[in-house]
Design a protein around this motif. Structure first.
Motif, mmCIF file in Angstrom:
data_model
loop_
_atom_site.group_PDB
_atom_site.id
_atom_site.type_symbol
_atom_site.label_atom_id
_atom_site.label_comp_id
_atom_site.label_asym_id
_atom_site.label_seq_id
_atom_site.Cartn_x
_atom_site.Cartn_y
_atom_site.Cartn_z
ATOM 1 N N ASN A 171 -43.098 50.612 -15.475
ATOM 2 C CA ASN A 171 -44.323 51.135 -16.093
ATOM 3 C C ASN A 171 -44.585 50.583 -17.482
ATOM 4 O O ASN A 171 -45.697 50.695 -17.999
ATOM 5 N N ASP A 172 -43.555 49.988 -18.097
ATOM 6 C CA ASP A 172 -43.728 49.327 -19.396
ATOM 7 C C ASP A 172 -43.967 47.827 -19.240
ATOM 8 O O ASP A 172 -43.908 47.079 -20.215
ATOM 9 N N ASP A 173 -44.205 47.407 -17.999
ATOM 10 C CA ASP A 173 -44.438 45.990 -17.667
ATOM 11 C C ASP A 173 -43.219 45.114 -17.956
ATOM 12 O O ASP A 173 -43.347 43.911 -18.203
ATOM 13 N N THR A 174 -42.046 45.716 -17.937
ATOM 14 C CA THR A 174 -40.799 44.963 -18.119
ATOM 15 C C THR A 174 -40.270 44.522 -16.758
ATOM 16 O O THR A 174 -40.243 45.310 -15.805
ATOM 17 N N PHE A 175 -39.850 43.287 -16.669
ATOM 18 C CA PHE A 175 -39.381 42.715 -15.409
ATOM 19 C C PHE A 175 -38.148 43.451 -14.887
ATOM 20 O O PHE A 175 -37.183 43.675 -15.621
ATOM 21 N N ILE A 176 -38.160 43.821 -13.598
ATOM 22 C CA ILE A 176 -37.011 44.516 -13.008
ATOM 23 C C ILE A 176 -36.557 43.913 -11.682
ATOM 24 O O ILE A 176 -35.476 44.244 -11.190
ATOM 25 N N GLY A 177 -37.369 43.040 -11.084
ATOM 26 C CA GLY A 177 -36.939 42.475 -9.814
ATOM 27 C C GLY A 177 -37.978 41.561 -9.192
ATOM 28 O O GLY A 177 -39.016 41.268 -9.784
ATOM 29 N N LEU A 178 -37.687 41.118 -7.963
ATOM 30 C CA LEU A 178 -38.573 40.230 -7.211
ATOM 31 C C LEU A 178 -38.759 40.759 -5.798
ATOM 32 O O LEU A 178 -37.833 41.315 -5.201
ATOM 33 N N VAL A 179 -39.964 40.568 -5.256
ATOM 34 C CA VAL A 179 -40.196 40.812 -3.846
ATOM 35 C C VAL A 179 -40.694 39.506 -3.248
ATOM 36 O O VAL A 179 -41.589 38.855 -3.785
ATOM 37 N N SER A 180 -40.069 39.097 -2.144
ATOM 38 C CA SER A 180 -40.389 37.801 -1.546
ATOM 39 C C SER A 180 -40.927 37.982 -0.137
ATOM 40 O O SER A 180 -40.834 39.063 0.468
ATOM 41 N N LEU A 181 -41.485 36.896 0.383
ATOM 42 C CA LEU A 181 -41.990 36.924 1.748
ATOM 43 C C LEU A 181 -40.860 37.259 2.729
ATOM 44 O O LEU A 181 -41.072 37.974 3.707
#
Length: 547
Positions: free
Chosen positions: A107-117
């Motif tokens: 919610n603070d726009d801080t990077f936490i992960g990735l979602v891939s195809l």
């Protein structure tokens, strides 16, 4: 968008180097519509800081290297998603942006992960797990959005769905045998089935075909706490689509993610990519905010930084990473050395006392009046480099430029020079490292590595207490950095001469060049003021004579 051009002087910058970069940036911004940024590749001297403070100008930004960085690449500007974003929304964004990976932020726009195809496709391979909505803690809102549905009734007291997904393709009695409390049931418009679903304590009933819900069924659903959604899809499509309501956080990758900072050098990025197999890599700023993503393809789009060199044209004296930059101009008054460019450039080199004189002339030639601050900086540089015309490098051209600049800057050259030299020449409170590196340059003369530092002073005797410490410092530097000859010129502004201190295996070059005898590694050379005109040429001649 305006082109960014960096303007820099040499390492261990003197007043001319700093002031010329600042003033020429003003000229380029006024005349060429560029975003010219003056930079420095060393600390400013006391003299230069006095000049900057006097005219109220901030020192240029320090830049360690001009090597290509990640921020110079044409990265994919992909909008990040949040953990609660549905797989459907993530898939839509991937197709829209033609990417196969999306960064996930909190919610603070801080990077936490990735979602891939691959995360999404794996979920579809697990369609036999009909408890997947419960396991993923899918929200009511995600289900409505994914099914393009309409919320008829929502039991807001229900925090999460715990049951399995069912399709009511059977009579009510058969449905009751397989239903459990909390199930999510997809059905059509048969009211007997709808009532059975509600009586079986389903947590959510999804009615396909956009059929209306009777008041009686709606009232029973409210009494039993069974939420209702209608969807335009048929039962088969709804059953397939509902999986896409799963939140991204259920499938995203959070560990062992390789990412890059926008300030990372491209050469380091290439090395990391060569050892990994990922398709995309997120790019973050210093606050871990997502700026975009890059892949191996983007390394082809590397954009070299554009740079203008002032007051030097030797690679050894210039900024690190110069080989990765595009040199577009050189403005200088020194000898032409080893610089090479891939394309023709504007190269202006004149035998005058100061680079600032050339830059002042460029202003006037183009009918552009420098600001009071720029005029003051240029005037200060001329005074400094020519020692107010006591140096043999000074020319009538420098005098003419200084005269025009002092009128714009509203200063008296002689009075101002006294203040400037006084501020810059005191040895009080200065370390030998600071004194030596105030204005230090490295030269390669006929395969000899020679370093020459020069410090102007109005108090030559004040250095005596520091001499032993300085000699020790110079000998250590000479040994560790493998100099053939290391020199320090203490230039007396009042007496118009220099005390020369020399260490190294080739100190005999000093003896031959200046016809002096070194005593305790030093000798006084009268009328020696210019490193460029009175030191490097005779040293070169002495080396040639020794061959």
């Amino acid at each position: 968008m305006k082109d960014v051009v960096y303007i820099t002087g040499h390492k261990n910058p003197d007043t001319d180097s700093i002031c010329s970069a600042l003033a020429y940036a003003e000229f380029k911004n006024k005349s060429a519509g560029l975003n010219a940024i003056p930079i420095r590749i060393g600390e400013v001297s006391r003299e230069t800081q006095f000049v900057l403070d006097y005219f109220g100008v901030k020192k240029p930004r320090f830049v360690e290297s001009l090597k290509a960085q990640v921020k110079d690449l044409n990265m994919d500007k992909v909008p990040p998603v949040y953990p609660e974003t549905s797989l459907k929304t993530a898939w839509t964004l991937m197709k829209k942006n033609n990417v196969k990976t999306l960064p996930v932020v909190d919610n603070d726009d801080t990077f936490i992960g990735l979602v891939s195809l691959s995360n999404l496709t794996t979920t579809y391979m697990d369609i036999w797990d009909n408890y997947i909505l419960a396991k993923s803690n899918t929200s009511f809102e995600n289900i409505v959005d994914t099914l393009a549905g309409k919320s008829i009734y929502q039991n807001k007291d229900l925090e999460k769905y715990t049951g399995k997904i069912l399709v009511a393709a059977m009579e009510p009695n058969s449905l009751r045998k397989i239903m459990e409390p909390g199930d999510i049931v997809i059905c059509g418009n048969r009211e007997d089935n709808q009532e059975a679903i509600i009586e079986g304590k389903a947590s959510l009933m999804i009615v396909t075909g956009n059929h209306d819900i009777s008041p009686e069924v709606l009232e029973k659903a409210k009494n039993k706490g069974c939420s209702i959604i209608t969807t335009p899809y048929d039962s088969f499509t709804a059953a397939r689509m509902i999986i896409q309501s799963i939140p991204v956080r259920y499938v995203m990758t959070t560990e062992e993610i390789i990412h890059f900072k926008d300030t990372d050098y491209v050469e380091d990025v290439k090395s990391v990519m060569a050892k990994t197999r990922f398709r995309n890599y997120p790019v973050l700023d210093n606050n871990n905010k997502v700026l975009g993503t890059i892949s191996r393809y983007h390394l082809i789009s590397q954009v070299n930084k554009k740079v203008i060199l002032v007051d030097h044209n030797e690679i050894s004296q210039s900024v690190e990473g110069l080989e990765d930059a595009e040199i577009i101009e050189v403005i200088d008054h020194h000898r032409i050395a080893d610089l090479q460019t891939g394309n023709p450039i504007y190269f202006r080199n004149e035998p005058v006392g100061c680079t600032a004189s050339i830059i002042a002339s460029i202003f006037f030639e183009n009918g552009i009046r420098p600001s009071k601050q720029a005029a003051g900086l240029l005037a200060s540089a001329i005074i400094s480099d020519t020692l107010l015309f006591k140096s043999p490098t000074a020319t009538n051209f420098d005098r003419i430029m200084l005269n025009r600049l002092t009128k714009i800057a509203d200063i008296d050259a002689e009075e101002y020079a006294k203040e400037m030299f006084k501020a810059g020449t005191s040895f009080a409170g200065r370390s030998v490292d600071e004194i030596f590196n105030t204005d230090f340059k490295v030269f390669t003369l006929l395969d000899n590595k020679i370093g020459v530092a020069q410090v102007s002073t109005m108090d030559l005797e004040g250095f005596n207490s520091l001499k032993d410490e300085m000699l020790a410092y110079m000998e250590e530097k000479c040994h560790t950095e493998k100099f053939d000859l290391l020199m320090l010129l203490l230039t007396d502004i009042i007496q118009n001469g220099s005390q020369v201190i020399a260490v190294g295996d080739k100190t005999e070059y000093v003896t031959k060049a200046f016809n002096v005898t070194l005593k305790d590694n030093s000798a006084y050379v009268p009328n020696l003021l210019s490193r460029k005109k009175q030191v490097i040429p005779p040293l070169t001649a002495a080396i040639e004579a020794s061959k």
